[in-house]
Design a protein around this motif. Structure first.
Motif, PDB file in Angstrom:
ATOM      1  N   UNK A  40     -31.631 -25.679  35.036  1.00  0.00           N
ATOM      2  CA  UNK A  40     -30.503 -26.424  34.497  1.00  0.00           C
ATOM      3  C   UNK A  40     -29.220 -25.595  34.559  1.00  0.00           C
ATOM      4  N   UNK A  41     -29.336 -24.304  34.296  1.00  0.00           N
ATOM      5  CA  UNK A  41     -28.166 -23.418  34.388  1.00  0.00           C
ATOM      6  C   UNK A  41     -27.615 -23.385  35.798  1.00  0.00           C
ATOM      7  N   UNK A  42     -28.503 -23.236  36.779  1.00  0.00           N
ATOM      8  CA  UNK A  42     -28.069 -23.191  38.179  1.00  0.00           C
ATOM      9  C   UNK A  42     -27.435 -24.511  38.590  1.00  0.00           C
ATOM     10  N   UNK A  43     -28.014 -25.627  38.134  1.00  0.00           N
ATOM     11  CA  UNK A  43     -27.444 -26.937  38.474  1.00  0.00           C
ATOM     12  C   UNK A  43     -26.055 -27.102  37.878  1.00  0.00           C
ATOM     13  N   UNK A  44     -25.871 -26.622  36.639  1.00  0.00           N
ATOM     14  CA  UNK A  44     -24.562 -26.721  35.987  1.00  0.00           C
ATOM     15  C   UNK A  44     -23.509 -25.929  36.768  1.00  0.00           C
ATOM     16  N   UNK A  45     -23.854 -24.718  37.188  1.00  0.00           N
ATOM     17  CA  UNK A  45     -22.910 -23.883  37.948  1.00  0.00           C
ATOM     18  C   UNK A  45     -22.634 -24.512  39.313  1.00  0.00           C
ATOM     19  N   UNK A  46     -23.668 -25.031  39.946  1.00  0.00           N
ATOM     20  CA  UNK A  46     -23.493 -25.671  41.258  1.00  0.00           C
ATOM     21  C   UNK A  46     -22.596 -26.894  41.147  1.00  0.00           C
ATOM     22  N   UNK A  47     -22.797 -27.686  40.102  1.00  0.00           N
ATOM     23  CA  UNK A  47     -22.006 -28.892  39.918  1.00  0.00           C
ATOM     24  C   UNK A  47     -20.543 -28.554  39.647  1.00  0.00           C
ATOM     25  N   UNK A  48     -20.308 -27.511  38.867  1.00  0.00           N
ATOM     26  CA  UNK A  48     -18.929 -27.081  38.615  1.00  0.00           C
ATOM     27  C   UNK A  48     -18.243 -26.660  39.905  1.00  0.00           C
ATOM     28  N   UNK A  49     -18.985 -25.983  40.775  1.00  0.00           N
ATOM     29  CA  UNK A  49     -18.405 -25.585  42.059  1.00  0.00           C
ATOM     30  C   UNK A  49     -18.146 -26.799  42.935  1.00  0.00           C
ATOM     31  N   UNK A  50     -19.082 -27.737  42.959  1.00  0.00           N
ATOM     32  CA  UNK A  50     -18.959 -28.898  43.833  1.00  0.00           C
ATOM     33  C   UNK A  50     -17.748 -29.758  43.476  1.00  0.00           C
ATOM     34  N   UNK A  51     -17.536 -30.012  42.191  1.00  0.00           N
ATOM     35  CA  UNK A  51     -16.430 -30.883  41.798  1.00  0.00           C
ATOM     36  C   UNK A  51     -15.086 -30.212  42.053  1.00  0.00           C
ATOM     37  N   UNK A  52     -15.093 -28.889  42.240  1.00  0.00           N
ATOM     38  CA  UNK A  52     -13.847 -28.163  42.506  1.00  0.00           C
ATOM     39  C   UNK A  52     -13.566 -27.990  43.992  1.00  0.00           C
ATOM     40  N   UNK A  53     -14.490 -28.429  44.867  1.00  0.00           N
ATOM     41  CA  UNK A  53     -14.242 -28.332  46.312  1.00  0.00           C
ATOM     42  C   UNK A  53     -13.008 -29.176  46.630  1.00  0.00           C
ATOM     43  N   UNK A  54     -11.976 -28.592  47.252  1.00  0.00           N
ATOM     44  CA  UNK A  54     -10.707 -29.316  47.393  1.00  0.00           C
ATOM     45  C   UNK A  54     -10.746 -30.487  48.368  1.00  0.00           C
ATOM     46  N   UNK A  55     -11.478 -30.369  49.463  1.00  0.00           N
ATOM     47  CA  UNK A  55     -11.535 -31.463  50.436  1.00  0.00           C
ATOM     48  C   UNK A  55     -12.537 -32.504  49.973  1.00  0.00           C
ATOM     49  N   UNK A  56     -12.073 -33.749  49.842  1.00  0.00           N
ATOM     50  CA  UNK A  56     -12.897 -34.772  49.221  1.00  0.00           C
ATOM     51  C   UNK A  56     -14.179 -35.045  49.998  1.00  0.00           C
ATOM     52  N   UNK A  57     -14.098 -35.055  51.333  1.00  0.00           N
ATOM     53  CA  UNK A  57     -15.321 -35.343  52.087  1.00  0.00           C
ATOM     54  C   UNK A  57     -16.376 -34.259  51.902  1.00  0.00           C
ATOM     55  N   UNK A  58     -15.945 -32.994  51.802  1.00  0.00           N
ATOM     56  CA  UNK A  58     -16.919 -31.925  51.579  1.00  0.00           C
ATOM     57  C   UNK A  58     -17.365 -31.880  50.125  1.00  0.00           C
ATOM     58  N   UNK A  59     -16.519 -32.361  49.214  1.00  0.00           N
ATOM     59  CA  UNK A  59     -16.955 -32.497  47.824  1.00  0.00           C
ATOM     60  C   UNK A  59     -18.096 -33.502  47.731  1.00  0.00           C
ATOM     61  N   UNK A  60     -17.983 -34.605  48.489  1.00  0.00           N
ATOM     62  CA  UNK A  60     -19.051 -35.608  48.515  1.00  0.00           C
ATOM     63  C   UNK A  60     -20.349 -34.992  49.022  1.00  0.00           C
ATOM     64  N   UNK A  61     -20.262 -34.244  50.088  1.00  0.00           N
ATOM     65  CA  UNK A  61     -21.463 -33.602  50.643  1.00  0.00           C
ATOM     66  C   UNK A  61     -22.101 -32.651  49.632  1.00  0.00           C
TER      67      UNK A  61
END
Length: 410
Positions: A303-324
């Motif tokens: 759960x900790x790793x998922x939380x950190x991964x999700x925080x990184x993903x939502x901060x990806x600046x390019x929207x198409x790569x954020x979706x990926x």
């Protein structure tokens, strides 16, 4: 409410002429199309198209630097190789759903695909389902390939279906063929072969792996072979692999190497790997590394790793790569994180990217979120993309309570 025939017809009526290759399997799984109907599309590559053109290719590969992926993004004309890929994707997806009387047609189509890598892809998917009378044809198709990595892939898939005496000879031949490949292809081939190697060939496979010059490739092969080794031999190879991975120094190479070994590492090493992955500067890379790790982590770390991964993903600046990135995490994250992932994806600005996101995460959503996602398809303005997203989501509903009708499409 139940997805009755009228609801299904209304939402997938646009999927008639040009169908995304990887959607055929879902249409059959859901019972919307018969295997014969889907196979008729797979046998006609001109009736297939790539759904994910605006987002490059399928999650999680290829990387953004892949020139073929970039060609998809700008709408380049479909080449013969790309058409082979679409047909291979369609046939491979349908392989597990075809009744016996259609498998022969699919095998004939597979052997007619020009590109050997695409041909091997389909043979690999078909092999576990072929009746005995088609195995010789599949074996001939695999054995006559001239591209080494494709030949090894196809042979590896056919091997488990063969009689023991025939299997032993062909396994040795496949291992010998793998030894002659380029390092990246050799690594992939040895990884594919590992579960099928008899004890007497494991030493030879380890010898081939030891000659790989790149440390990260050796670790990848060792990781595939370790589960099939015994006792002190297994412990020694694991020690070598762990030392090699640690010796790669700080950065993504070391973290990816450790991820390969995650199933065999103690809690302390896994916690260190999560910390290292969470410290990677590139947000996409950080999310991807953590997504690789999550399936191998104990509950308290997952759960900790998922939380950190999700925080990184939502901060990806390019929207198409954020979706990926978000879709990649949805494949492995604990269910508690899926509502947040869906909310982020439904907030995506571009409707075609939002539609693709719904397709990607459909297999991972629980019933209540599937209903929410189905309703959200009504906001997708492109009728084909809306139909594709709806069909992919609806395909994961079942009569046993996982049913619901979306809003009527506009």
């Amino acid at each position: 409410m139940v997805l009755d025939e009228a609801v299904v017809a209304r939402n997938i009526r646009h999927l008639t002429d040009s169908v995304p290759a990887d959607l055929l399997e879902l249409l059959v799984t859901a019972g919307f199309w018969t295997p014969r109907h889907a196979l008729s599309h797979a046998l006609r590559p001109a009736s297939l198209r790539e759904r994910s053109d605006v987002l490059y290719h399928r999650v999680p590969h290829p990387l953004p630097t892949d020139p073929q992926a970039a060609a998809y993004a700008v709408g380049a004309p479909v080449t013969e190789l790309e058409q082979d890929g679409l047909q291979a994707e369609a046939l491979a997806g349908l392989a597990a759903h075809l009744p016996a009387h259609l498998l022969g047609e699919a095998l004939v189509a597979a052997t007619a695909i020009s590109d050997e890598s695409c041909r091997a892809w389909v043979l690999t998917a078909l092999a576990p389902h072929l009746p005995p009378d088609l195995l010789d044809e599949a074996l001939t198709a695999a054995s006559t390939m001239t591209r080494g990595n494709a030949r090894v892939d196809a042979l590896t898939a056919v091997l488990p279906q063969l009689p023991p005496e025939q299997r032993a000879t062909l396994t040795a031949d496949a291992l010998a063929a793998a030894a002659d490949l380029q390092p990246d292809d050799q690594t992939r081939a040895l990884t594919f072969l590992a579960p099928h190697l008899p004890p007497e060939l494991l030493g030879e496979a380890l010898a081939v792996a030891s000659r790989l010059a790149a440390d990260h490739l050796r670790v990848e092969v060792w990781a595939a072979l370790i589960p099939h080794l015994q006792g002190d031999h297994q412990a020694a190879v694991l020690a070598d692999a762990s030392a090699t991975a640690t010796g790669l120094g700080a950065g993504t190479s070391r973290t990816r190497a450790v991820t390969r070994l995650a199933a065999h590492l103690p809690f302390e090493a896994l916690a260190e790997a999560v910390t290292a992955a969470g410290s990677v500067d590139d947000l996409w890379e950080r999310a991807d590394l953590l997504a690789d790790l999550i399936p191998h982590l104990p509950t308290q770390l997952r759960s900790t790793a998922a939380h950190v991964a999700l925080a990184a993903a939502v901060a990806v600046p390019r929207e198409n790569w954020r979706v990926r990135a978000l879709a990649r995490i949805a494949q492995v994250a604990p269910e508690a994180h899926l509502a947040r992932i869906l909310a982020e994806l439904l907030a995506v600005t571009r409707p075609e990217w939002r539609a693709q996101a719904l397709v990607w995460i459909a297999p991972h959503l629980p019933a209540d979120l599937l209903g929410e996602a189905l309703t959200a398809t009504s906001d997708i303005t492109d009728v084909h993309r809306r139909a594709e997203a709806w069909a992919a989501l609806a395909a994961h509903l079942t009569a046993a309570g996982r049913t619901g009708e979306p809003q009527q499409t506009r």
